[in-house]
Design an enzyme around this catalytic site. Structure first.
Site, mmCIF file in Angstrom:
data_model
loop_
_atom_site.group_PDB
_atom_site.id
_atom_site.type_symbol
_atom_site.label_atom_id
_atom_site.label_comp_id
_atom_site.label_asym_id
_atom_site.label_seq_id
_atom_site.Cartn_x
_atom_site.Cartn_y
_atom_site.Cartn_z
ATOM 1 N N HIS A 72 0.856 -1.192 0.000
ATOM 2 C CA HIS A 72 0.000 0.000 0.000
ATOM 3 C C HIS A 72 0.889 1.237 0.000
ATOM 4 O O HIS A 72 1.741 1.382 0.866
ATOM 5 C CB HIS A 72 -0.936 0.004 1.216
ATOM 6 C CG HIS A 72 -2.142 -0.854 1.019
ATOM 7 N ND1 HIS A 72 -3.370 -0.568 1.563
ATOM 8 C CD2 HIS A 72 -2.313 -1.990 0.294
ATOM 9 C CE1 HIS A 72 -4.242 -1.493 1.193
ATOM 10 N NE2 HIS A 72 -3.620 -2.373 0.441
ATOM 11 N N TYR A 200 -9.352 5.864 7.274
ATOM 12 C CA TYR A 200 -9.533 6.212 8.690
ATOM 13 C C TYR A 200 -10.522 7.374 8.701
ATOM 14 O O TYR A 200 -10.221 8.439 8.151
ATOM 15 C CB TYR A 200 -8.211 6.638 9.321
ATOM 16 C CG TYR A 200 -7.192 5.511 9.473
ATOM 17 C CD1 TYR A 200 -7.060 4.843 10.684
ATOM 18 C CD2 TYR A 200 -6.373 5.129 8.414
ATOM 19 C CE1 TYR A 200 -6.139 3.812 10.838
ATOM 20 C CE2 TYR A 200 -5.445 4.097 8.559
ATOM 21 C CZ TYR A 200 -5.335 3.445 9.778
ATOM 22 O OH TYR A 200 -4.429 2.424 9.930
ATOM 23 N N PRO A 292 -4.888 0.715 18.495
ATOM 24 C CA PRO A 292 -4.677 0.156 17.155
ATOM 25 C C PRO A 292 -4.677 1.191 16.033
ATOM 26 O O PRO A 292 -4.396 0.851 14.884
ATOM 27 C CB PRO A 292 -5.864 -0.811 16.992
ATOM 28 C CG PRO A 292 -6.906 -0.300 17.929
ATOM 29 C CD PRO A 292 -6.186 0.324 19.073
ATOM 30 N N LYS A 296 0.483 -0.153 15.090
ATOM 31 C CA LYS A 296 1.898 -0.256 15.491
ATOM 32 C C LYS A 296 2.213 -1.470 16.371
ATOM 33 O O LYS A 296 3.378 -1.774 16.597
ATOM 34 C CB LYS A 296 2.324 1.003 16.270
ATOM 35 C CG LYS A 296 2.351 2.243 15.438
ATOM 36 C CD LYS A 296 3.553 2.219 14.519
ATOM 37 C CE LYS A 296 3.484 3.263 13.441
ATOM 38 N NZ LYS A 296 3.711 2.751 12.093
ATOM 39 N N TYR A 384 3.603 6.538 9.937
ATOM 40 C CA TYR A 384 2.791 5.376 9.543
ATOM 41 C C TYR A 384 3.667 4.262 8.973
ATOM 42 O O TYR A 384 3.461 3.086 9.296
ATOM 43 C CB TYR A 384 1.734 5.799 8.516
ATOM 44 C CG TYR A 384 0.607 4.805 8.395
ATOM 45 C CD1 TYR A 384 -0.518 4.898 9.205
ATOM 46 C CD2 TYR A 384 0.667 3.748 7.475
ATOM 47 C CE1 TYR A 384 -1.547 3.968 9.125
ATOM 48 C CE2 TYR A 384 -0.352 2.808 7.385
ATOM 49 C CZ TYR A 384 -1.454 2.932 8.207
ATOM 50 O OH TYR A 384 -2.477 2.000 8.126
#
Ligand code: APR
Ligand code: PHB
Length: 389
Positions: A72, A200, A292, A296, A384
């Site tokens: 991704h 998100y 979550p 991580k 990220y």
């Protein structure tokens, strides 16, 4: 019985550590409370940082991930109806791999079998002895018999509820904790993911996440009050609430279906310091928990294992203690950075019962900066995709 490194816990941390050490000729025994089937039935997050991908290759457990995982190059953050895409590749030159933690665990078990590594499942009443002394050992019960394993070192890879961390005396251990006033209700369904990247979603009704495992397996979450029970949520109620929190054009494309797993997990940030006490070294969830939101948990576990395995290799191969002596400090530096990232994304994306209009403006402006400011996107993308080891 004797081994070089006794490993408590056969989750991802314990398995990866055992794998890296066995490959380097260091003897281990993994002691796991549950059966292998039970460990493999847990559904956890599914985003691997590049350092985790590299470590799985190094461990000889990356072949299926390479075949079945999905690279991704970005993700979406939505703010009510607005979709903001952060292009990781453009912002920081990196990407992540979408591949479920359950699959990682399965691959590690198979790699361990191929090496003939020692695993004992179904252990009860594990106790760590003489951890500060010259001859540490571990005892446990199994099938009504007591057992003893002598060792040089003990790796505490037994998760948040394990026994290892609690072996460190209270006056040595310092704990930092933040408990969030909500949980995530997660659903796994055999339906195509609504978009080809994760979303998100920040919405006045609460946070939502659209994630995936493969072309026909989706993972979705919605923020729920801690008082909610899984039984309160029918599949229909879940899908309706998820649709209400995603931007309308995304919701219109959502394919729904029966849930094949449904569970609620609370959100917590937790760190226990130090990670070393005598012969005991903590790794993964035994030492820290992240909410979550930044995915991580597994990635921090694998970086701990990397630093510890390097320290053990230097000890056994070169008689060099510096890696073990520096383990706690080095691992904690990375852990706290991931804590900050997970906390900041959690704070930016959720509805907090105590939030004022001021707090909601802060969320709005943070998301606005991600939409418009390349340096904000770079910081997010670096967080990220993960700090280098
Ligand atoms: N004795 C032996 N085994 C134990 C004990 C004990 N007293 N207590 C716990 N265990 C086992 C658990 O059954 C579990 O299989 O230790 C294992 C710990 O595994 P995880 O909880 O998965 O922790 P870890 O391996 O550090 O993995 C971290 O996995 O838990 C997720 O969200 C977490 O993604 C993160 C990653
Ligand atoms: C998941 O797919 O389960 C997942 C993905 C990303 C997260 C958390 C969970 O941040």
């Amino acid at each position: 019985m004797r081994t070089q490194v006794a490993i408590i816990g056969g989750g991802p941390s314990g398995l990866l550590l055992s794998q890296l050490l066995n490959k380097a000729g260091i003897g281990t025994v993994v002691l796991e409370r549950q059966s292998r089937e039970h460990v493999l039935s847990r559904i956890r997050a599914g985003v691997l940082e590049r350092s985790t991908v590299d470590l799985l290759h190094q461990a000889g457990a990356g072949e299926r991930m390479d075949r079945e995982g999905f690279a991704h190059h970005g993700c979406y953050l939505s703010s009510d109806q607005q979709m903001i895409r952060v292009d990781f590749q453009e912002a920081c030159g990196h990407k992540v791999m979408v591949y479920g933690q359950t699959e990682v665990t399965r691959d590690l078990y198979e790699a361990q079998d191929a090496l003939g590594a020692a695993h004992i499942h179904g252990v009860e009443n594990v106790v760590l002895h003489d951890v500060k002394g010259a001859a540490p050992y571990v005892t446990w019960d199994k099938d009504g018999t007591s057992h003893r394993l002598e060792c040089d070192f003990i790796a505490g890879c037994d998760g948040f509820h394990g026994v290892s961390r609690r072996t460190i005396p209270d006056d040595v251990r310092r704990e930092y904790e933040k408990v969030y006033p909500f949980g995530w209700l997660g659903v796994l369904s055999e339906t195509p993911p609504v978009r080809d990247e994760l979303i998100y979603a920040n919405h006045p009704r609460g946070f939502a996440l659209a994630s995936m495992r493969n072309e026909m397996l989706s993972r979705y979450y919605i923020q729920v009050p801690l008082t909610d029970k899984v039984e309160d949520w029918s599949d229909n109620a879940f899908w309706a609430e998820l649709k209400a929190r995603l931007p309308q054009d995304v919701a219109a494309d959502l394919v729904t279906g029966p849930s094949i797993e449904k569970s609620i997990a609370p959100l917590r940030s937790f760190v226990s310091e130090p990670l070393r006490w005598g012969a005991l070294f903590l790794c993964g969830d035994a030492a820290h928990i992240v909410p979550p939101t930044g995915a991580k948990g597994l990635n921090l576990a694998t970086s701990d294992v990397h630093y510890l395995s390097q320290g053990l290799l230097a000890h056994y191969n070169d008689n060099d203690p510096s890696g073990l002596d520096g383990y706690s400090q080095k691992a904690l530096a990375r852990i706290w950075k991931a804590m900050r990232f997970s906390w900041s994304v959690t704070t930016m994306m959720h509805s907090f019962p105590e939030h004022s209009d001021y707090d909601r403006q802060m969320q709005r402006v943070e998301l606005e900066m991600l939409a418009t400011d390349p340096s904000a996107r770079k910081l997010f993308a670096e967080g990220y995709t993960g700090t280098p080891l």
